[in-house]
Design a protein around this motif. Structure first.
Motif, short mmCIF file in Angstrom:
data_model
loop_
_atom_site.label_atom_id
_atom_site.label_comp_id
_atom_site.label_asym_id
_atom_site.label_seq_id
_atom_site.Cartn_x
_atom_site.Cartn_y
_atom_site.Cartn_z
N TYR A 1 -0.46 7.57 -4.56
CA TYR A 1 -0.82 8.10 -3.24
C TYR A 1 0.36 8.01 -2.28
CZ TYR A 1 -3.07 8.26 1.35
OH TYR A 1 -3.40 8.57 2.65
N ALA A 2 1.01 6.83 -2.29
CA ALA A 2 2.16 6.62 -1.40
C ALA A 2 3.34 7.49 -1.80
CB ALA A 2 2.56 5.15 -1.42
N SER B 1 2.26 3.06 -6.15
CA SER B 1 1.12 3.84 -5.68
C SER B 1 1.42 5.33 -5.75
CB SER B 1 0.77 3.45 -4.23
OG SER B 1 -0.17 4.34 -3.69
N LYS C 1 0.83 -1.21 0.00
CA LYS C 1 0.00 0.00 0.00
C LYS C 1 0.86 1.25 0.00
CE LYS C 1 -3.39 2.55 2.75
NZ LYS C 1 -4.23 2.57 3.97
N TRP C 2 2.01 1.17 0.66
CA TRP C 2 2.89 2.33 0.80
C TRP C 2 4.13 2.22 -0.08
CZ3 TRP C 2 1.31 6.66 2.94
CH2 TRP C 2 0.19 6.61 3.79
N LEU D 1 3.60 8.40 5.47
CA LEU D 1 2.95 7.39 6.31
C LEU D 1 2.79 7.88 7.74
CD1 LEU D 1 1.95 4.55 7.10
CD2 LEU D 1 4.35 3.81 7.13
N ARG E 1 10.70 2.35 1.95
CA ARG E 1 9.66 3.25 2.46
C ARG E 1 10.10 3.88 3.79
NH1 ARG E 1 5.53 6.10 0.53
NH2 ARG E 1 5.78 7.66 2.16
N ALA F 1 5.95 3.37 -3.02
CA ALA F 1 5.92 4.59 -3.85
C ALA F 1 6.08 4.26 -5.33
CB ALA F 1 7.01 5.56 -3.41
#
Length: 637
Positions: free
Chosen positions: A63-64, A61, A55-56, A69, A118, A58
């Protein structure tokens, strides 16, 4: 064989072979179950980690890529860290299990790389975005901010603290919370990355950002790299400004810059002493060595204006006062070059101070000026020397440290009459006391030689009294009184009284001698006239000679006036009251009796201001003018 016998044979627990076979089957089944359970847990852990890590990511995504975070969701950030920690444990199990699924291990490794990338980005963002709250000053003052907040909250309920105090308390709370939160987040990330084997990446980011902050701080404080040649080429005024700037920079650096960085390193990398040391050393060593190297360069300069010694003492004091903090902040073995540089600067500064003290001593001894100070006033050597010594006395503790092992002064260069000071012979006296007493002794010896240039011996004694009184006055009103002590002061005050008494005897002795020993004894009119005539002549001569004399110290001036007046006016009053009528009628008396006892007192009150025509602080201008007119008239006859 009967069926029952066969049954009992096949199923009897006492049959060994069948029992072993059954036990083996049971263990195999249990092992398989555990294996299945472990595989299931590993798969669940990897899946859970994959869900939040991807999900995170980059890379996949958008968004990420643009969102933080830790700033977006602290709860999710903590979940991310837990998932990474669980993933790390799972990878250890997969590596240690010979029957592990290599595909799962590869998948876990890929996820770990993505997670570390991340976290590295998050670490960088927290460090960058919180520069204002993680600057060394903010970090180093957190405890004081907490104290301030507590004191604000402890205000009496009945009181009404003003808005400024309330706002300050709120601001303090906000700063502390943001700073504390950022440090907590950094530690969380650092612990995770170090435990996952990615310490190098974490340290790299930390060192780059934090070193830039320290270097920028040192630059803003005006500390720059300079060579000895650059220092030597500077005008003293320019160098003096740089020294003053350094003194301020050193305090700020030790109170905020380096202590703040040490605190931050210690907290973020609390789990690893080696990483903690490596980070702090690489970040701070260069700047700290540059800071503590400046005093050594200054100490080596060839420029030696009189005020240089005080700047050197200021720098020595600054380093020595902060020595405990220097040892604490730079306690790592790898930061020992900082401690060595600070120590080298102290050594160089102390050597330079000793050298300048020797130059000062030599300057007193070599002073060859034969200019006589008008009126027996203060010699410039006395004024400059005492100014120098009183300023030195403000550094008595530092000087005591610097000259503690300095050999005692050699007294053979002084006349035998000046080798009387008990403090210079007292081996138990502090080195600083002996050295200061010695320097003053050199000064007094030099003044004694200068006094001999006066043609009037009385003026030479007044010169000695004035200059020694100035020395004592400066001692009394400075830290010199604690260095030299009351015994030294009392002894030299007695010396001033001797000089003053010798001056009075030589300057006014003939005036007193012009009066008969028994002022009230009967004498003939002719004898009375002759005594008045002699007194007039000798008093006028003495007055005009002494009218150019000056006594700058008001206390000494009053003491000498009172002493002369007590003797002269009292004796003359007895003679005047007894024999004024003896010389004849009033008209005749005016020719011989030119001064009343009050006139003598008024004339004396006008003395020792440096000129006969100057006003007097102790008499009115009308009386002084009248006295001067009365004095001039007979002198022109």
């Amino acid at each position: 064989m009967p069926r029952k016998g066969m049954r009992s044979l096949c199923f009897s627990p006492r049959t060994p072979s069948l029992s072993i076979s059954r036990q083996s089957t049971s263990q195999s089944s249990a092992s398989t179950n555990r294996r299945r359970f472990a595989d299931s847990m590993i798969e669940q852990t990897i899946d859970a980690a994959s869900s939040i890590i991807m999900k995170w990511d980059a890379e996949t995504s958008a968004y990420a890529k643009v969102t933080s975070l830790f700033y977006e969701s602290k709860r999710e950030a903590l979940q991310f860290i837990r998932s990474v920690n669980d993933l790390q444990k799972t990878m250890h199990l997969l590596v240690s299990d010979q029957e592990s699924n290599s595909e799962k291990l590869v998948q876990a490794q890929i996820l770990m790389q993505i997670a570390m990338k991340r976290l590295q980005k998050e670490f960088y963002q927290i460090l960058s975005m919180n520069r204002a709250h993680l600057d060394p000053e903010s970090v180093s003052t957190r405890s004081s901010l907490t104290s301030a907040r507590s004191s604000t909250s402890d205000l009496d309920d009945d009181g009404s603290p003003d808005d400024e105090i309330r706002n300050a308390g709120n601001s303090i709370t906000e700063i502390e919370e943001v700073s504390s939160m950022a440090m907590s987040d950094l530690k969380l990330i650092a612990d995770c990355m170090i435990a996952s084997g990615y310490a190098k990446e974490c340290i790299h980011v930390y060192k780059i950002i934090r070193k830039s902050i320290i270097d920028e701080g040192i630059y803003k404080l005006g500390i720059e790299k300079m060579s000895s040649s650059q220092i030597n080429k500077m005008d003293w005024d320019v160098l003096d400004l740089k020294i003053k700037n350094w003194l301020e920079a050193e305090k700020i650096s030790m109170r905020t810059l380096f202590i703040g960085e040490r605190i931050l390193c210690d907290q973020v990398f609390a789990t690893s002493d080696s990483i903690k040391e490596s980070c702090f050393t690489d970040i701070s060593k260069e700047a700290a060595t540059l800071l503590f190297g400046f005093p050594e360069l200054v100490a080596k300069t060839k420029k030696s204006p009189p005020e240089k010694i005080f700047r050197l003492l200021d720098m020595y004091s600054s380093i020595s006062e902060d020595w405990q903090e220097i040892e604490t902040i730079f306690s790592f073995e790898s930061t020992s070059p900082v401690r060595v540089q600070a120590l080298n600067s102290l050594v160089r500064l102390s050597e330079s101070v000793r050298s300048l003290l020797m130059d000062f001593e030599s300057a007193i001894q070599k002073d060859s000026s034969k200019t006589m100070i008008p009126g027996g006033g203060l010699n410039p050597l006395t004024i400059s020397s005492m100014n120098y010594l009183t300023l030195l006395a403000d550094y008595s503790n530092i000087l005591a440290d610097i000259i503690s092992d300095w050999p005692p002064p050699v007294k053979s260069s002084l006349p035998a009459s000046f080798l009387y000071a008990p403090e210079s012979d007292d081996s138990s006296a502090p080195a600083i006391s002996v050295r200061i007493a010695w320097l003053i002794l050199l000064l007094l010896s030099k003044l004694d030689g200068k006094a001999k240039h006066y043609k009037e011996v009385s003026l030479s004694y007044l010169f000695l009294a004035n200059n020694l009184q100035h020395v004592i006055s400066r001692v009394r009103t400075s830290n010199l009184q604690y260095i030299l002590g009351e015994e030294w002061i009392a002894k030299h005050e007695a010396k001033v009284k001797q000089f003053a008494a010798n001056y009075e005897r030589l300057a006014w002795g003939e005036v007193l001698a012009s009066l008969p020993e028994n002022q009230t004894a009967p004498i003939t009119p002719g004898k009375a006239k002759d005594c008045f005539r002699k007194f007039n002549a000798r008093f006028e001569e003495a007055y005009w000679k002494q009218s150019s004399c000056v006594i700058p110290d008001s206390k000494l001036r009053d003491e000498i006036k009172v002493s002369i007046g007590r003797k002269l006016v009292a004796l003359y009053r007895d003679f005047y009251n007894t024999h004024k009528s003896t010389v004849g009628d009033e008209r005749t008396a005016r020719l011989f009796v030119r001064f009343s006892p009050e006139d003598i007192g008024n004339y004396l009150s006008d003395l020792f201001f440096g000129t006969a025509s100057s006003g007097s602080s102790s008499t009115s201008s009308s009386v002084s003018s009248h006295n001067r007119r009365q004095m001039r008239s007979p002198l022109r006859v």
